[in-house]
Write a protein that holds these residues in place. Structure first.
Motif, short mmCIF file in Angstrom:
data_model
loop_
_atom_site.label_atom_id
_atom_site.label_comp_id
_atom_site.label_asym_id
_atom_site.label_seq_id
_atom_site.Cartn_x
_atom_site.Cartn_y
_atom_site.Cartn_z
N TYR A 198 0.82 -1.21 0.00
CA TYR A 198 0.00 0.00 0.00
C TYR A 198 0.86 1.27 0.00
CZ TYR A 198 -3.86 -3.14 0.81
OH TYR A 198 -4.79 -4.14 0.65
N MET A 199 1.94 1.25 0.78
CA MET A 199 2.77 2.43 0.87
C MET A 199 3.61 2.67 -0.37
SD MET A 199 2.40 4.57 3.28
CE MET A 199 3.90 5.43 2.83
N LEU A 200 3.72 1.69 -1.25
CA LEU A 200 4.49 1.86 -2.48
C LEU A 200 4.01 3.08 -3.25
CD1 LEU A 200 6.61 0.95 -4.54
CD2 LEU A 200 4.87 -0.57 -5.53
N GLU A 201 2.71 3.25 -3.34
CA GLU A 201 2.15 4.38 -4.09
C GLU A 201 2.56 5.72 -3.46
OE1 GLU A 201 -2.30 5.78 -5.48
OE2 GLU A 201 -1.85 3.63 -5.31
N GLY A 202 2.56 5.78 -2.13
CA GLY A 202 2.98 6.99 -1.46
C GLY A 202 4.47 7.25 -1.63
N PHE A 203 5.27 6.19 -1.56
CA PHE A 203 6.71 6.35 -1.76
C PHE A 203 7.02 6.76 -3.19
CE2 PHE A 203 7.31 3.15 1.88
CZ PHE A 203 7.60 4.16 2.79
N GLU A 204 6.25 6.28 -4.16
CA GLU A 204 6.47 6.67 -5.56
C GLU A 204 6.23 8.16 -5.74
OE1 GLU A 204 5.47 2.46 -7.91
OE2 GLU A 204 3.89 3.95 -7.59
N LEU A 205 5.18 8.69 -5.12
CA LEU A 205 4.95 10.13 -5.19
C LEU A 205 6.12 10.87 -4.55
CD1 LEU A 205 3.22 12.68 -5.69
CD2 LEU A 205 2.25 12.30 -3.41
N PHE A 206 6.58 10.39 -3.40
CA PHE A 206 7.67 11.07 -2.72
C PHE A 206 8.96 11.00 -3.53
CE2 PHE A 206 11.00 11.72 0.41
CZ PHE A 206 10.52 12.86 1.04
N GLN A 207 9.23 9.88 -4.17
CA GLN A 207 10.41 9.77 -5.02
C GLN A 207 10.35 10.79 -6.15
OE1 GLN A 207 11.33 5.79 -6.41
NE2 GLN A 207 12.76 6.53 -7.96
N THR A 208 9.18 10.97 -6.73
CA THR A 208 9.02 11.98 -7.79
C THR A 208 9.32 13.37 -7.25
OG1 THR A 208 7.33 10.65 -8.92
CG2 THR A 208 7.36 13.02 -9.39
N ALA A 209 8.82 13.67 -6.04
CA ALA A 209 9.04 14.99 -5.44
C ALA A 209 10.53 15.25 -5.21
CB ALA A 209 8.28 15.09 -4.11
N VAL A 210 11.25 14.22 -4.76
CA VAL A 210 12.70 14.37 -4.51
C VAL A 210 13.44 14.53 -5.83
CG1 VAL A 210 14.76 13.20 -3.65
CG2 VAL A 210 12.64 13.15 -2.32
N GLU A 211 13.17 13.65 -6.78
CA GLU A 211 13.90 13.67 -8.05
C GLU A 211 13.64 14.93 -8.85
OE1 GLU A 211 14.15 8.81 -8.80
OE2 GLU A 211 12.67 10.03 -9.90
N GLU A 212 12.43 15.48 -8.76
CA GLU A 212 12.11 16.67 -9.53
C GLU A 212 12.33 17.97 -8.76
OE1 GLU A 212 8.29 16.40 -11.42
OE2 GLU A 212 8.70 14.42 -12.27
N GLY A 213 12.83 17.86 -7.52
CA GLY A 213 13.20 19.06 -6.77
C GLY A 213 12.05 19.88 -6.24
N TRP A 214 10.94 19.23 -5.90
CA TRP A 214 9.79 20.00 -5.40
C TRP A 214 10.07 20.65 -4.04
CZ3 TRP A 214 5.17 16.10 -6.44
CH2 TRP A 214 5.06 15.89 -7.82
N TYR A 215 10.98 20.03 -3.27
CA TYR A 215 11.37 20.61 -1.98
C TYR A 215 12.60 21.52 -2.12
CZ TYR A 215 8.39 17.11 0.35
OH TYR A 215 7.34 16.34 0.78
N GLY A 216 13.22 21.52 -3.28
CA GLY A 216 14.47 22.24 -3.51
C GLY A 216 15.50 21.32 -4.12
N ASP A 217 16.57 21.88 -4.61
CA ASP A 217 17.60 21.11 -5.30
C ASP A 217 18.79 20.84 -4.39
OD1 ASP A 217 16.16 21.12 -7.77
OD2 ASP A 217 16.82 23.19 -8.11
#
Length: 438
Positions: free
Chosen positions: A240-259
């Motif tokens: 179940y958490m895979l889907e949440g981790f996938e969103l978080f991985q996208t946020a990290v890789e695309e720099g949504w929190y910063g680079d």
């Protein structure tokens, strides 16, 4: 002479601000235990109420007033209030006091102490108190561990998403009402040179990841069966958490929190250091935090056009309810009947106070008309009331997710993938279940 309510209110304000000098008993974290309303004579029976002195100040003042009134109107044991801040070791010291049988009869319980104290048999079942039946479903869910009501929640909040509406409008965007719209907002802002998300080492990470993994469990018609399966180990949390981790991985890789962020740098960012200032200054569009922070926004930044809404997930939004104050009774209290009478007195007072239009950030009773403290929190309130919400830490589960998700998200800043995080979570689940049953 017993102190007046006015004197007690002044005392709690002072002690909440300055613990030094309020007591002389060293606690686990090196602080001082604050003692109020001490017994007048050695033979006087005492009912001890132990609470963190950094608890919500308005609720702390209310406890003081209610204790004073209770002592004036009851002939049983005299209630005394003792406390120390969470930072100075409240959780550890409460457990030490209970282990030593030092007589704490009633206490405020922080979330991370619930399971350890329940395992030791210290939490009395409060489901028989009249006020328990008045609680709404979301609040009752938060009050249960196993098959007992380990507390009476007296203030409810929820983790939500703050949105800077004006900043979105600069990019031609509107407040996102589902995950697809949220992802589009983040990518559009990032492409335009902005930073979509405020960052800290806690709920900035856990809230969006948990919301987008655990919604599948708590919105399901067979939610109870899934929870039972998670506790038996037949259902894997990683699925179940895979889907949440996938969103978080996208946020990290695309720099949504910063680079250029790594786990060590993120883990050093305490809540409040940069997340709230960045959002208030218009540097970020979204800020994950508890809904009660809207009061601070209204007070300090009334000019900012922001709202508090649910966290976007596929098909809608969700909140993550959290108890602000948990009132519990020691199952081993020597004054159990008096302790239950006192808790009934306190909770009935809270019920009346809430009925008059205040006392909780979000509704806790079914039959009380709730008054919003700010219209800017209406979207979050409407989501909260819609059902299927995700507890910030489900005490019915025999393993953790708030701490575990945070730790895995930190590792994802250093390259851990969503799949690896989900597999590691399955391992943690199995390990904690084995320890629980063992």
């Amino acid at each position: 002479m017993r102190k007046s309510a006015a004197a007690l209110c002044m005392a709690v304000v002072l002690c909440l601000s300055l613990l030094a000098g309020c007591g002389n008993t060293p606690a686990a974290g090196g602080g001082q235990v604050f003692v109020e309303n001490e017994a007048e004579g050695q033979d006087e029976q005492v009912l001890k109420f132990f609470a963190p002195t950094d608890n919500d100040s308005s609720m702390a003042r209310y406890y003081k007033e209610m204790i004073d009134r209770y002592n004036e109107g009851h002939s049983g044991p005299r209630v005394t209030l003792e406390g120390i801040s969470t930072a100075d070791g409240f959780n550890e010291y409460l457990e030490q006091r209970l282990d030593a049988g030092e007589g704490d009869d009633v206490f405020i319980l922080n979330a991370d102490s619930v399971k350890p104290l329940h395992a030791k048999g210290y939490l009395f079942d409060l489901s028989g108190l009249p006020v328990f039946e008045k609680l709404n479903d979301a609040t009752k869910d938060q009050a249960m561990i196993g098959d007992i009501a380990y507390c009476i929640p007296v203030n409810m909040s929820a983790y939500v998403m703050f949105v800077n509406v004006d900043l979105l409008e600069q990019y031609g965007l509107e407040s996102p009402q589902n995950l697809e719209e949220f992802i589009n907002c983040c990518r559009t802002i990032k492409a335009g040179g902005g930073t979509p998300l405020s960052l800290n080492r806690w709920y900035a990470l856990t809230v969006p990841a948990m919301a987008n993994g655990l919604y599948q469990i708590y919105s399901a018609e067979n939610s109870k069966e899934l929870l039972a399966g998670l506790n038996s180990g037949e259902v894997k949390i990683g699925d179940y958490m895979l889907e949440g981790f996938e969103l978080f991985q996208t946020a990290v890789e695309e720099g949504w929190y910063g680079d250029g962020l790594d786990g060590a740098a993120v883990n050093a960012l305490k809540a409040g250091d940069t997340d709230y200032p960045d959002f208030a200054a218009g540097k970020t569009a979204f800020y994950f935090v508890t809904v009660g922070n809207i009061k601070r926004m209204d007070s300090k930044y009334p000019e900012i056009n922001c709202i508090a809404q649910g966290v976007p997930i596929p098909g809608g939004t969700v909140t993550l309810p959290a108890v602000v104050s948990r009132l519990s009774v020691n199952a081993n209290s020597e004054h159990l009947e008096d302790a239950l009478e006192f808790v009934s007195y306190i909770t009935n007072g809270v019920y009346r106070k809430t009925s008059e239009g205040g006392g909780s950030e979000l509704p806790i009773y079914d039959d009380v008309a709730f008054v919003l403290s700010s219209e800017r929190m209406r979207p979050a309130y409407e989501t909260y009331m819609s059902g299927g919400q995700i507890p910030i830490e489900d005490m019915r589960l025999n393993f953790t997710y708030w701490d575990t998700v945070r730790e895995l998200c930190i590792k994802m800043f250093d390259g851990m993938t969503a799949q690896e995080a989900a597999e590691e979570y399955d391992r943690v689940q199995a390990e904690q279940l084995a320890a629980y049953t063992g």
